[in-house]
Design an enzyme around this catalytic site. Structure first.
Site, PDB file in Angstrom:
ATOM      1  N   GLY A  12      39.608  29.334 -84.182  1.00  0.00           N
ATOM      2  CA  GLY A  12      40.897  28.962 -84.757  1.00  0.00           C
ATOM      3  C   GLY A  12      40.959  27.548 -85.305  1.00  0.00           C
ATOM      4  O   GLY A  12      42.045  27.004 -85.484  1.00  0.00           O
ATOM      5  N   ASN A  14      40.190  26.663 -88.341  1.00  0.00           N
ATOM      6  CA  ASN A  14      40.819  26.741 -89.672  1.00  0.00           C
ATOM      7  C   ASN A  14      42.316  26.993 -89.551  1.00  0.00           C
ATOM      8  O   ASN A  14      43.108  26.432 -90.309  1.00  0.00           O
ATOM      9  CB  ASN A  14      40.149  27.820 -90.525  1.00  0.00           C
ATOM     10  CG  ASN A  14      38.861  27.307 -91.144  1.00  0.00           C
ATOM     11  OD1 ASN A  14      38.885  26.499 -92.061  1.00  0.00           O
ATOM     12  ND2 ASN A  14      37.732  27.756 -90.607  1.00  0.00           N
ATOM     13  N   ILE A  94      35.866  43.484 -91.731  1.00  0.00           N
ATOM     14  CA  ILE A  94      36.169  43.767 -93.136  1.00  0.00           C
ATOM     15  C   ILE A  94      37.473  44.552 -93.170  1.00  0.00           C
ATOM     16  O   ILE A  94      37.638  45.531 -92.434  1.00  0.00           O
ATOM     17  CB  ILE A  94      35.010  44.561 -93.771  1.00  0.00           C
ATOM     18  CG1 ILE A  94      33.775  43.651 -93.824  1.00  0.00           C
ATOM     19  CG2 ILE A  94      35.386  45.068 -95.157  1.00  0.00           C
ATOM     20  CD1 ILE A  94      32.497  44.353 -94.077  1.00  0.00           C
ATOM     21  N   ASN A 109      40.343  34.266 -98.387  1.00  0.00           N
ATOM     22  CA  ASN A 109      39.356  34.180 -97.303  1.00  0.00           C
ATOM     23  C   ASN A 109      38.566  32.886 -97.451  1.00  0.00           C
ATOM     24  O   ASN A 109      38.341  32.414 -98.564  1.00  0.00           O
ATOM     25  CB  ASN A 109      38.391  35.381 -97.395  1.00  0.00           C
ATOM     26  CG  ASN A 109      37.336  35.363 -96.307  1.00  0.00           C
ATOM     27  OD1 ASN A 109      37.641  35.153 -95.135  1.00  0.00           O
ATOM     28  ND2 ASN A 109      36.086  35.565 -96.686  1.00  0.00           N
ATOM     29  N   HIS A 111      34.832  31.235 -96.592  1.00  0.00           N
ATOM     30  CA  HIS A 111      33.473  31.650 -96.209  1.00  0.00           C
ATOM     31  C   HIS A 111      32.575  30.414 -96.179  1.00  0.00           C
ATOM     32  O   HIS A 111      32.609  29.600 -97.108  1.00  0.00           O
ATOM     33  CB  HIS A 111      32.937  32.673 -97.218  1.00  0.00           C
ATOM     34  CG  HIS A 111      31.638  33.265 -96.791  1.00  0.00           C
ATOM     35  ND1 HIS A 111      31.555  34.298 -95.877  1.00  0.00           N
ATOM     36  CD2 HIS A 111      30.365  32.934 -97.117  1.00  0.00           C
ATOM     37  CE1 HIS A 111      30.272  34.588 -95.676  1.00  0.00           C
ATOM     38  NE2 HIS A 111      29.539  33.781 -96.413  1.00  0.00           N
TER      39      HIS A 111
HETATM   40  C1  GRF Z   1      34.466  29.598 -90.288  1.00  0.00           C
HETATM   41  O1  GRF Z   1      33.250  28.971 -90.565  1.00  0.00           O
HETATM   42  C2  GRF Z   1      34.804  30.590 -91.362  1.00  0.00           C
HETATM   43  O2  GRF Z   1      34.389  30.191 -92.643  1.00  0.00           O
HETATM   44  C3  GRF Z   1      34.006  31.797 -90.912  1.00  0.00           C
HETATM   45  O3  GRF Z   1      34.139  31.796 -89.515  1.00  0.00           O
HETATM   46  C4  GRF Z   1      34.363  30.469 -89.047  1.00  0.00           C
HETATM   47  C5  GRF Z   1      35.652  30.488 -88.257  1.00  0.00           C
HETATM   48  O4  GRF Z   1      35.948  29.317 -87.612  1.00  0.00           O
HETATM   49  N1  GRF Z   1      34.453  32.996 -91.582  1.00  0.00           N
HETATM   50  P1  GRF Z   1      37.375  29.108 -86.944  1.00  0.00           P
HETATM   51  O5  GRF Z   1      37.717  30.329 -86.098  1.00  0.00           O
HETATM   52  O6  GRF Z   1      38.391  28.901 -88.036  1.00  0.00           O
HETATM   53  O7  GRF Z   1      37.215  27.885 -86.109  1.00  0.00           O
END
Ligand code: GRF
Length: 193
Positions: A12, A14, A94, A109, A111
């Site tokens: 979490g 992000n 997905i 999204n 990535h």
């Molecule tokens: C991030 O690197 C995102 O790009 C990928 O999974 C990771 C998630 O990190 N899809 P978080 O849960 O947001 O810390």
């Protein structure tokens, strides 16, 4: 104010960056619902700590293992919460075609690579390191029907891979970029840019 729904599966960080950006006014929106495919994960705690009004989990086993049913229930929860934009931030499944079709042009999204390189994988940072690339990075893109990590790209930023980088040090640099450009891209969407 734009209503955001965020899908999560992991740490979490992000989501935390999005909540911070909302609080600081860098995103002209609010996270109204956080949904997870996990029964519990750290990201859900980040959501609760951040005061997100609705934090819900949709483990597929509660739907008899039926992914389409799970995604239908999740889409309904997001719709009920009046979500304008869905953000998948560290979400490790997905989305069903029906889910994607329910939010046309309204799912972003993040990535951890420069797509199309190292797409379709949850281990993109590790793969970049193993491939010996000298530059990797972050992509924010739309999730579109019948695509995996290949919808229209909204934002990309490079991260240099130094000779002494480890998975840990490279991940740290990649995540720092994610935490900056994902909120930025969300605001671009809100601004219809
Ligand atoms: C991030 O690197 C995102 O790009 C990928 O999974 C990771 C998630 O990190 N899809 P978080 O849960 O947001 O810390």
């Amino acid at each position: 104010m734009t209503r955001l729904g965020v899908l999560v599966s992991g740490r979490g960080s992000n989501l935390g960056a999005i909540l911070e950006a909302c609080a600081a006014g860098r995103i002209d929106g609010e996270v109204v619902v956080v949904a997870s495919n996990k029964a519990a994960c750290r990201a859900m705690q980040v959501a609760r700590d951040g005061g997100v009004p609705t934090v819900v989990s949709f483990p597929v086993r509660e739907f008899g293992g039926n992914l389409a049913d799970r995604d239908a229930a999740m889409a309904a929860a997001l719709r009920d919460a009046g979500v304008d934009l869905v953000v998948t931030a560290g979400y490790d499944r997905i989305n069903s075609e029906e889910f994607v079709a329910a939010f046309p042009g309204r799912i972003l999204n993040v990535h951890p690579s420069l797509l199309p390189a190292f797409g379709g994988s949850m281990g993109a940072i590790q793969e970049a390191l193993a491939a010996g690339v000298k530059v990797t990075g972050v992509t924010v893109h739309f999730i579109e029907p019948e695509t995996i990590d290949s919808g229209a790209i909204v934002a990309q930023e490079c991260v240099r891979v130094e000779p002494d980088d480890t998975l840990e040090s490279l991940s740290e640099k990649v995540h720092a970029v994610e935490h900056r450009i994902l909120p930025e891209a969300i605001q671009w969407w809100i601004d219809r840019r």
